[in-house]
Design a protein around this motif. Structure first.
Motif, PDB file in Angstrom:
ATOM      1  N   LEU A 145       0.853  -1.046   0.207  1.00  0.00           N
ATOM      2  CA  LEU A 145       0.238  -0.159   0.273  1.00  0.00           C
ATOM      3  C   LEU A 145       0.947   1.214   0.111  1.00  0.00           C
ATOM      4  N   ASN A 146       1.753   1.456   0.672  1.00  0.00           N
ATOM      5  CA  ASN A 146       2.932   2.738   0.693  1.00  0.00           C
ATOM      6  C   ASN A 146       3.290   2.450  -0.527  1.00  0.00           C
ATOM      7  N   ARG A 147       3.876   1.816  -1.397  1.00  0.00           N
ATOM      8  CA  ARG A 147       4.545   1.557  -2.824  1.00  0.00           C
ATOM      9  C   ARG A 147       3.462   2.509  -3.522  1.00  0.00           C
ATOM     10  N   TRP A 148       1.875   2.135  -3.713  1.00  0.00           N
ATOM     11  CA  TRP A 148       0.588   2.131  -4.238  1.00  0.00           C
ATOM     12  C   TRP A 148       0.706   3.712  -3.541  1.00  0.00           C
ATOM     13  N   ASN A 149       1.577   4.480  -2.623  1.00  0.00           N
ATOM     14  CA  ASN A 149       0.587   5.825  -2.630  1.00  0.00           C
ATOM     15  C   ASN A 149      -0.159   5.928  -1.885  1.00  0.00           C
ATOM     16  N   ILE A 150      -0.802   4.333  -0.886  1.00  0.00           N
ATOM     17  CA  ILE A 150      -2.024   4.552   0.139  1.00  0.00           C
ATOM     18  C   ILE A 150      -1.593   4.911   1.067  1.00  0.00           C
ATOM     19  N   SER A 151      -2.474   5.378   1.862  1.00  0.00           N
ATOM     20  CA  SER A 151      -2.285   5.445   3.369  1.00  0.00           C
ATOM     21  C   SER A 151      -2.301   4.341   4.137  1.00  0.00           C
ATOM     22  N   PRO A 152      -1.971   3.322   5.029  1.00  0.00           N
ATOM     23  CA  PRO A 152      -3.146   2.389   5.476  1.00  0.00           C
ATOM     24  C   PRO A 152      -3.394   2.857   7.165  1.00  0.00           C
ATOM     25  N   THR A 153      -3.244   3.651   6.720  1.00  0.00           N
ATOM     26  CA  THR A 153      -4.590   5.069   8.311  1.00  0.00           C
ATOM     27  C   THR A 153      -5.471   4.927   7.362  1.00  0.00           C
ATOM     28  N   LYS A 154      -5.836   5.129   6.304  1.00  0.00           N
ATOM     29  CA  LYS A 154      -6.641   5.853   5.885  1.00  0.00           C
ATOM     30  C   LYS A 154      -8.061   5.077   5.993  1.00  0.00           C
ATOM     31  N   LYS A 155      -9.359   4.576   5.328  1.00  0.00           N
ATOM     32  CA  LYS A 155     -10.329   3.711   5.560  1.00  0.00           C
ATOM     33  C   LYS A 155     -10.119   2.760   3.803  1.00  0.00           C
ATOM     34  N   ILE A 156      -9.486   2.091   3.252  1.00  0.00           N
ATOM     35  CA  ILE A 156      -9.120   1.375   2.235  1.00  0.00           C
ATOM     36  C   ILE A 156      -9.882   0.027   2.164  1.00  0.00           C
ATOM     37  N   LEU A 157     -10.939  -0.662   0.460  1.00  0.00           N
ATOM     38  CA  LEU A 157     -11.040  -0.970   0.150  1.00  0.00           C
ATOM     39  C   LEU A 157     -10.412  -1.644  -0.897  1.00  0.00           C
ATOM     40  N   ILE A 158     -10.179  -3.053  -1.069  1.00  0.00           N
ATOM     41  CA  ILE A 158      -9.700  -4.105  -1.311  1.00  0.00           C
ATOM     42  C   ILE A 158     -10.381  -4.971  -2.285  1.00  0.00           C
ATOM     43  N   ILE A 159     -10.540  -4.919  -3.653  1.00  0.00           N
ATOM     44  CA  ILE A 159     -11.407  -6.149  -4.520  1.00  0.00           C
ATOM     45  C   ILE A 159     -10.667  -6.309  -5.411  1.00  0.00           C
ATOM     46  N   THR A 160     -11.013  -8.158  -5.406  1.00  0.00           N
ATOM     47  CA  THR A 160     -10.341  -8.894  -6.024  1.00  0.00           C
ATOM     48  C   THR A 160     -10.956  -9.132  -6.348  1.00  0.00           C
ATOM     49  N   ASP A 161     -10.883 -10.267  -8.028  1.00  0.00           N
ATOM     50  CA  ASP A 161     -11.886 -10.575  -8.133  1.00  0.00           C
ATOM     51  C   ASP A 161     -12.070 -12.375  -7.642  1.00  0.00           C
ATOM     52  N   THR A 162     -11.492 -12.645  -7.010  1.00  0.00           N
ATOM     53  CA  THR A 162     -12.132 -13.885  -6.543  1.00  0.00           C
ATOM     54  C   THR A 162     -11.708 -13.741  -4.827  1.00  0.00           C
ATOM     55  N   PRO A 163     -12.844 -14.216  -3.858  1.00  0.00           N
ATOM     56  CA  PRO A 163     -11.613 -14.621  -2.064  1.00  0.00           C
ATOM     57  C   PRO A 163     -10.496 -14.877  -2.130  1.00  0.00           C
ATOM     58  N   ASN A 164      -9.735 -14.858  -1.376  1.00  0.00           N
ATOM     59  CA  ASN A 164      -8.064 -15.072  -0.914  1.00  0.00           C
ATOM     60  C   ASN A 164      -8.392 -15.670   0.281  1.00  0.00           C
ATOM     61  N   GLN A 165      -7.572 -16.412   0.541  1.00  0.00           N
ATOM     62  CA  GLN A 165      -7.278 -16.753   2.701  1.00  0.00           C
ATOM     63  C   GLN A 165      -6.502 -15.820   2.820  1.00  0.00           C
ATOM     64  N   ASN A 166      -5.138 -15.788   2.260  1.00  0.00           N
ATOM     65  CA  ASN A 166      -4.384 -15.438   2.796  1.00  0.00           C
ATOM     66  C   ASN A 166      -4.412 -13.555   2.624  1.00  0.00           C
ATOM     67  N   ALA A 167      -4.791 -13.147   1.600  1.00  0.00           N
ATOM     68  CA  ALA A 167      -5.233 -12.004   2.065  1.00  0.00           C
ATOM     69  C   ALA A 167      -5.569 -11.269   2.913  1.00  0.00           C
ATOM     70  N   TYR A 168      -7.196 -12.235   3.044  1.00  0.00           N
ATOM     71  CA  TYR A 168      -7.953 -12.061   4.367  1.00  0.00           C
ATOM     72  C   TYR A 168      -7.233 -12.192   5.009  1.00  0.00           C
ATOM     73  N   LEU A 169      -6.158 -13.023   5.482  1.00  0.00           N
ATOM     74  CA  LEU A 169      -5.608 -12.912   7.174  1.00  0.00           C
ATOM     75  C   LEU A 169      -4.621 -12.083   7.017  1.00  0.00           C
ATOM     76  N   SER A 170      -3.742 -11.204   5.819  1.00  0.00           N
ATOM     77  CA  SER A 170      -2.974 -10.401   5.899  1.00  0.00           C
ATOM     78  C   SER A 170      -3.558  -8.914   6.792  1.00  0.00           C
ATOM     79  N   ILE A 171      -5.211  -9.163   6.438  1.00  0.00           N
ATOM     80  CA  ILE A 171      -5.349  -7.465   6.963  1.00  0.00           C
ATOM     81  C   ILE A 171      -6.933  -7.593   7.741  1.00  0.00           C
TER      82      ILE A 171
END
Length: 214
Positions: A145-171
């Motif tokens: 997120l920092n590399r994409w110039n998106i502040s992790p402290t703000k409200k962020i919505l990530i939209i993916t093609d399909t559900p992913n367990q690793n991504a969900y557990l990471s956030i």
């Protein structure tokens, strides 16, 4: 009246560098945009009101009188389902809301696409990065997120093609970041987010699934 608009985005890779461009065509509401978005938001909020308490007629048990009417030195009691008893029924407790807001599918999709169009300045398109998250690690996603110039402290919505367990557990332990699949897209999540991250495949699915308003 609905109009078809085309929005072009820069596509960024996992490292945060622009690599390509992509576009999406959306049929959006022009005359009554606020009205139709407001209706869709009310519909989603109403459907989430699922609190339900049991009245004394719905509580299990209590068919037998707990003790005899007189001579025990205790107050009269006819059933353990009484609201005065622990575990008994609830007086005037919340029940499922019967005032369901009705909205046909085409209207709701029109509202969704109108919100997407209005939030286009806050949307960043990223190459499909789910495979990059090989194990549940919050730090990996925060660094991205920092590399994409998106502040992790703000409200962020990530939209993916399909559900992913690793991504969900990471956030999941970051309260201000939410991740959903394109099939579960909703107006409330889009309006609440400060920044919206969409993968290329998810953008294609949004174009395919939600852009059928005639």
């Amino acid at each position: 009246m609905t109009v078809e608009t085309k929005i072009t985005y820069d596509v960024y890779n996992w490292e945060g560098n622009p690599t390509d461009k992509t576009s999406i065509s959306l049929k959006v509401s022009e005359d009554n945009a606020k009205y139709i978005v407001h209706r869709a938001l009310l519909k989603e909020q109403t459907h989430k009101k699922i609190a339900n308490t049991k009245t004394r007629s719905e509580v299990r048990g209590g068919g037998r009188k707990p003790w005899k009417q007189k001579g025990g030195g205790r107050a009269r009691a006819g059933s353990t389902r009484s609201p005065l008893w622990k575990g008994g029924g609830v007086i005037f407790g919340p029940k499922p809301n019967n005032n369901i807001k009705k909205m046909n599918r085409q209207e709701w999709r029109l509202a969704l696409k109108t919100v997407l169009y209005n939030r286009s300045q806050d949307i960043k398109i990223i190459e499909n990065f789910i495979d990059k998250i090989e194990s549940p690690k919050t730090k990996v996603l925060i660094n991205a997120l920092n590399r994409w110039n998106i502040s992790p402290t703000k409200k962020i919505l990530i939209i993916t093609d399909t559900p992913n367990q690793n991504a969900y557990l990471s956030i999941r332990n970051i309260p201000n970041i939410d991740i959903i699949s394109a099939n579960n897209l909703n107006v409330k999540s889009l309006l609440e987010a400060n920044s919206i991250v969409i993968t290329v495949d998810a953008l294609s699915k949004i174009q395919e699934v939600y852009n059928d308003y005639k």
